[in-house]
Write an enzyme that holds these catalytic residues in place. Structure first.
Site, PDB file in Angstrom:
ATOM      1  N   HIS A 357       0.801  -1.227   0.000  1.00  0.00           N
ATOM      2  CA  HIS A 357       0.000   0.000   0.000  1.00  0.00           C
ATOM      3  C   HIS A 357       0.826   1.266   0.000  1.00  0.00           C
ATOM      4  CE1 HIS A 357      -3.982  -1.821   0.848  1.00  0.00           C
ATOM      5  NE2 HIS A 357      -3.256  -2.749   1.453  1.00  0.00           N
ATOM      6  N   LYS A 533      -8.281  13.796   4.378  1.00  0.00           N
ATOM      7  CA  LYS A 533      -7.334  12.676   4.388  1.00  0.00           C
ATOM      8  C   LYS A 533      -6.373  12.908   5.536  1.00  0.00           C
ATOM      9  CE  LYS A 533      -6.366  13.934   0.074  1.00  0.00           C
ATOM     10  NZ  LYS A 533      -6.531  12.719  -0.685  1.00  0.00           N
ATOM     11  N   ARG A 534      -5.556  11.910   5.874  1.00  0.00           N
ATOM     12  CA  ARG A 534      -4.523  12.135   6.882  1.00  0.00           C
ATOM     13  C   ARG A 534      -3.650  13.315   6.471  1.00  0.00           C
ATOM     14  NH1 ARG A 534      -3.999   8.285  11.223  1.00  0.00           N
ATOM     15  NH2 ARG A 534      -2.020   9.271  11.703  1.00  0.00           N
ATOM     16  N   LYS A 539       0.854  14.553   0.873  1.00  0.00           N
ATOM     17  CA  LYS A 539      -0.516  14.835   0.422  1.00  0.00           C
ATOM     18  C   LYS A 539      -0.736  16.327   0.168  1.00  0.00           C
ATOM     19  CE  LYS A 539      -2.372  10.808   2.941  1.00  0.00           C
ATOM     20  NZ  LYS A 539      -3.081   9.965   1.960  1.00  0.00           N
ATOM     21  N   THR A 641      -8.504   6.569  -2.047  1.00  0.00           N
ATOM     22  CA  THR A 641      -9.857   6.024  -2.190  1.00  0.00           C
ATOM     23  C   THR A 641     -10.876   7.124  -1.927  1.00  0.00           C
ATOM     24  OG1 THR A 641      -9.633   5.222   0.074  1.00  0.00           O
ATOM     25  CG2 THR A 641      -9.357   3.610  -1.682  1.00  0.00           C
ATOM     26  N   LYS A 645     -14.552   8.247  -3.751  1.00  0.00           N
ATOM     27  CA  LYS A 645     -15.829   8.539  -3.072  1.00  0.00           C
ATOM     28  C   LYS A 645     -16.347   9.912  -3.483  1.00  0.00           C
ATOM     29  CE  LYS A 645     -13.999   5.831   0.698  1.00  0.00           C
ATOM     30  NZ  LYS A 645     -13.107   5.891   1.867  1.00  0.00           N
TER      31      LYS A 645
HETATM   32  C1  26W Z   1       4.258   0.839   9.680  1.00  0.00           C
HETATM   33  C2  26W Z   1       3.295   1.932   9.853  1.00  0.00           C
HETATM   34  C3  26W Z   1       2.384   2.001   8.698  1.00  0.00           C
HETATM   35  C4  26W Z   1       1.029   1.900   8.915  1.00  0.00           C
HETATM   36  C5  26W Z   1       0.171   1.964   7.838  1.00  0.00           C
HETATM   37  C6  26W Z   1       2.878   2.159   7.431  1.00  0.00           C
HETATM   38  C7  26W Z   1       2.028   2.227   6.379  1.00  0.00           C
HETATM   39  C8  26W Z   1       0.672   2.126   6.576  1.00  0.00           C
HETATM   40  C9  26W Z   1      -0.272   2.138   5.400  1.00  0.00           C
HETATM   41  C10 26W Z   1       0.310   1.334   4.298  1.00  0.00           C
HETATM   42  C11 26W Z   1      -0.642   3.511   4.989  1.00  0.00           C
HETATM   43  C12 26W Z   1      -1.891   3.543   4.131  1.00  0.00           C
HETATM   44  O1  26W Z   1      -2.987   3.634   4.637  1.00  0.00           O
HETATM   45  N1  26W Z   1      -1.721   3.522   2.809  1.00  0.00           N
HETATM   46  C13 26W Z   1      -2.816   3.884   1.937  1.00  0.00           C
HETATM   47  O2  26W Z   1      -3.497   2.730   1.484  1.00  0.00           O
HETATM   48  C14 26W Z   1      -4.646   3.091   0.737  1.00  0.00           C
HETATM   49  C15 26W Z   1      -5.384   1.820   0.399  1.00  0.00           C
HETATM   50  O3  26W Z   1      -4.677   1.066  -0.525  1.00  0.00           O
HETATM   51  C16 26W Z   1      -4.257   3.866  -0.503  1.00  0.00           C
HETATM   52  O4  26W Z   1      -5.418   4.276  -1.152  1.00  0.00           O
HETATM   53  C17 26W Z   1      -3.430   5.090  -0.113  1.00  0.00           C
HETATM   54  O5  26W Z   1      -2.948   5.734  -1.274  1.00  0.00           O
HETATM   55  C18 26W Z   1      -2.267   4.669   0.761  1.00  0.00           C
HETATM   56  O6  26W Z   1      -1.579   5.806   1.243  1.00  0.00           O
END
Ligand code: 26W
Length: 795
Positions: A357, A533-534, A539, A641, A645
């Site tokens: 992701h 978004k975060r 971003k 995503t 929406k």
């Molecule tokens: C290790 C800490 C950590 C926690 C969560 C690292 C990375 C994450 C996720 C991978 C972050 C995340 O939410 N990524 C998002 O995933 C969405 C679903 O696929 C995508 O639409 C977003 O672009 C992406 O940033």
């Protein structure tokens, strides 16, 4: 056999059920029932109607012997369930009427359910959409995760600064779950490994906790199928404790209790930087171990051989957080069931798929070898063997500079690895896993993300949903590509007027809510420009707020110009330890306070940033949006995503060629998408130019003026507060805010002009809805089912 349709009860019958729960479950009389009691009683009455289709689905899965999907995710960002379940059961009108008969307001009660915020952002929300689609498609599935006692923190603003408080959704009874005390496994940590004469390993953990299951049914459209979300809660190993206690080992006796108390207590609030915390590693192992034990037990109970596990179980890893599933499954097969190592690796790989992701280097999980060896000695030994095999076969190391690289581990243990948008998948092949991709050219595949139309259109936007259903029938809810049938109606005066009315009504509703809950007064006829978004540098909320200041300057310079009134709406949380993101939040709030107080521009430009953005707030904002901000530095947003929406609900997008924006633009048509900024390739090149930020600022008088105003304390009562942001922008600007500024500003002014032609804007907005059908998570899940899981629908 699940029934094709369910007969809805009458409002009278449902009201009776509510009263029965009020009395027998809650022991309350009508006269003393609180809003909370009414909501719980109603939820339980609705939940009762989920049970039969749920049990039917479980029975049918067992009878057919079909393949099951196991979706392992450390996050499920669910939001509220009452509306979702009610709509899927087709009970919305009945529930409203039943509560009215009891003198209660269904909508108000529903709004009191606390959000289940067991996730940070995109990845967690995607998991929730996938659960919805798996059920709607009738694919047997379990979601597996952790039942965090505290979900994502609550965000408050104090003088514009983000402060966090603990979230406590379980302070009230979670009405949708079923506790399963009988489904419990011992999970070990630490200790040592013994090897016998034949080299067979036995792990002797130093510590154990119990993983206990809590099940929430996830109902598909029209309740034709119901799957299970099984979340694990940590409990102390009581008997073990007592024995240790009696031996006088008081510390040892309380260790399990201490670990159990913390293990499932809180969701890590960081969605990018991995801090390498021991508790996080233990959380990851805890839920992976429990989930695998559970699915292996189910397999054996059906009398099947473990060698056939891949025929019955598709295990999907939502990012690397559950990547210990590889070594743990090997350990189960080899150490506990006597399978030969090589065979176990092949068997495990045939079950496992891995979704990446993110490409952000700081988000790629790595654990120190020391910690891994300490917490999971047997797994560490298995990882060492996998590392040697990988070096042999591909030249790629899993162990690197004293760390376990979880991405590489997940890759070598999966039969398929997927990215989440076309562009992202190409970048995964070319950059992140270039060497592994060369060795296994068929392993990486793309599955572009999607969103569930049930929650994100049908339920969140009743005004538009009703118009669509009146125009083309109800089939679109479970077959979103049918929205294309709207196209012949678009451009007709009658349809366009109704589409515009729906949007206007949603904006008026949002304005009321902003006034009542956040004390902000906005004009529903202004353009609602939304970025939700975060908060993260990539971003580029910073780009948005700098452009806001530039626009404000230009309006003040020429107050009688032909301006388009705008409301800039922001929503999102920053990780508590992410200093720069928190600075950006404060800047947005400071700028907002100054601009909103300016009588010259007040009717033309407003900034609104309601605190504590979450799924429920998204459901209010998205239907009311005119312009969707998808402005990440190209190459950084894996998919997005929220972009889907917003567009699905008739917002036009201003965006870069990043993530799924690329595919959205292809679907809605380039003429209906406001593109700006550098491409991923141009971004790469620009970064190599020394002083690129400084020269971009010098070349843009508009931007330079804005940065000067911030430096001079215009928004901070003269105080120099944003040295961190300004220094970053002038000196490094890794995310190229400065390089893209002029292009962004110019595109925004084109948008102003486009919005002034309201009839053409409405036509374009309606075309978004009509052409976004492909972005349903039903399509995404069908893709996973066909290309990765080889799983079929049992409907
Ligand atoms: C290790 C800490 C950590 C926690 C969560 C690292 C990375 C994450 C996720 C991978 C972050 C995340 O939410 N990524 C998002 O995933 C969405 C679903 O696929 C995508 O639409 C977003 O672009 C992406 O940033």
């Amino acid at each position: 056999m699940p029934k094709d349709t369910i007969t809805p009860p009458t409002a009278e019958a449902l009201a009776q059920d509510v009263l029965a729960h009020l009395q027998t479950t809650l022991a309350k009389r009508q006269s003393s029932a609180t809003d909370h009691d009414w909501r719980v009683a109603l939820s339980l009455a609705i939940r009762d109607r989920v049970v039969t289709p749920w049990l039917d689905s479980l029975q049918r899965t067992s009878e057919t012997g079909g393949k099951e999907v196991y979706y392992l995710s450390l996050e499920f960002l669910i939001g509220r369930l009452i509306e979702d379940v009610t709509i899927n059961l087709g009970l919305e009108d009945v529930a409203r009427e039943a509560m009215a008969q009891l003198g209660q307001d269904y909508t108000a009660l529903a709004a009191q359910e606390p959000d289940a915020a067991l996730g940070n952002g995109g990845l967690g929300r995607l998991a929730a959409c996938f659960m919805d689609s798996l059920s709607t498609l009738g694919i047997p599935a379990h979601g597996y995760g952790i039942r965090y006692e505290h979900g994502l923190f609550e965000q408050h603003f104090q003088k514009g600064v983000q402060v966090e408080t603990a979230e406590a959704w379980l302070a009230e009874q979670h009405v949708w779950e079923f506790e399963r005390p009988e489904v419990a496994y011992r999970i070990g940590f630490g200790g040592h490994v013994d090897y016998d004469a034949e080299g067979r390993a036995t792990w002797h953990p130093a510590q154990e906790v119990i993983a206990q299951a809590y099940d929430t049914p996830t109902v598909g459209w029209q309740a034709k199928w119901v799957n299970t979300l099984r979340l694990w809660s940590a409990k102390p190993v009581v008997h073990f404790d007592l024995a240790a206690f009696n031996r006088g080992d008081y510390i040892g006796a309380s260790a399990s209790e201490a670990l159990a108390r913390t293990l499932s207590r809180v969701l890590y609030p960081d969605d990018t930087t991995e801090q390498g915390r021991e508790l996080r590693l233990k959380q990851e192992y805890f839920f992976v171990a429990a989930s695998l034990r559970d699915l292996v037990r189910r397999h054996l109970k059906e009398g099947r051989a473990l060698s056939t596990l891949p025929d019955y179980a598709a295990i999907q890893l939502n990012d690397t957080h559950p990547a210990l599933a590889g070594p743990e499954l090997i350990r189960l097969l080899v150490d506990e069931h006597g399978m030969e190592f090589e065979t176990a690796v092949k068997t495990a790989r045939a079950c496992l798929g891995y979704t990446n992701h993110t490409l952000l280097p700081e988000a790629l999980e790595r654990w120190s070898e020391g910690l891994m060896k300490h917490v999971l000695p047997r797994h560490y030994a298995i990882i060492c063997l996998l590392n040697m095999a990988s070096l042999d076969e591909t030249g790629t190391a899993i162990l690197d500079h004293g760390e376990v690289r979880m991405g590489e581990l997940a890759f070598v243990m999966a039969h398929k690895v997927n990215g989440v948008s076309a562009l992202h998948t190409e970048l995964v092949k070319e950059t992140l896993f270039a060497d592994l991709h060369k060795a296994y050219p068929d392993r990486i595949v793309n599955q572009t993300n999607g969103v569930t139309p049930r929650r994100w259109l049908h339920s969140a936007n009743p005004a538009l949903s009703a118009l669509i259903t009146e125009t083309i029938g109800e089939g679109w809810v479970a077959d979103l590509e049918r929205l294309r049938e709207l196209e012949p109606h678009i451009g007709t005066a009658a349809f366009d007027a109704r589409f515009a009315d729906a949007k206007r009504a949603n904006k008026a509703k949002l304005s009321d809510w902003l006034r009542q809950v956040h004390g902000a007064s906005v004009d529903p006829d202004a353009m609602f420009d939304i970025q939700i978004k975060r908060i993260h540098e990539y971003k580029r909320q910073l780009l948005n707020i700098l452009e806001t200041v530039a626009l404000w300057n230009d309006i003040r310079d020429n107050p009688n110009g032909d301006w388009t009134p705008r409301v800039k709406i922001f929503g999102g949380k920053a990780a508590p330890g992410y200093v720069m993101a928190k600075s950006i939040i404060r800047l947005i709030n400071d700028v907002g306070a100054t601009i909103n107080a300016d009588p010259v521009t007040r009717d033309l430009l407003q900034v609104v940033y309601p605190e504590n953005y979450n799924v429920s707030m998204a459901e209010r904002l998205i239907p009311a949006c005119d312009l969707s901000e998808q402005i990440s530095t190209a190459g950084k947003e894996a998919s997005g995503t929220g972009n889907m929406k917003l567009s699905l609900n008739g917002a036009l997008t201003i965006g870069t060629l990043d993530g799924a924006n690329v595919e959205i633009r292809e679907h809605v048509g380039a003429e209906n998408f406001f593109l700006f900024g550098l491409t991923a390739e141009e971004v790469r090149q620009r970064r190599t130019k020394p002083g690129h930020a400084r020269s971009a600022i010098e070349a843009s008088p508009r931007l330079k003026r804005v940065l000067g105003q911030i430096a001079n304390g215009l928004f901070t009562g003269g105080e120099a507060r944003y040295g961190d942001i300004l220094g970053m922008l002038w000196d490094s600007d890794y995310f190229l805010v400065t390089a893209d500024f002029d292009s962004y500003y110019a595109t925004q002014r084109e948008i102003d002009a486009a919005y002034r032609d309201q009839s053409d804007w409405t036509r374009k907005a309606a075309l978004q809805t009509a052409r976004m059908g492909w972005f349903s998570s039903d399509r995404t899940i069908s893709g996973y089912a066909g290309n990765i899981w080889n799983a079929a629908s049992l409907l």
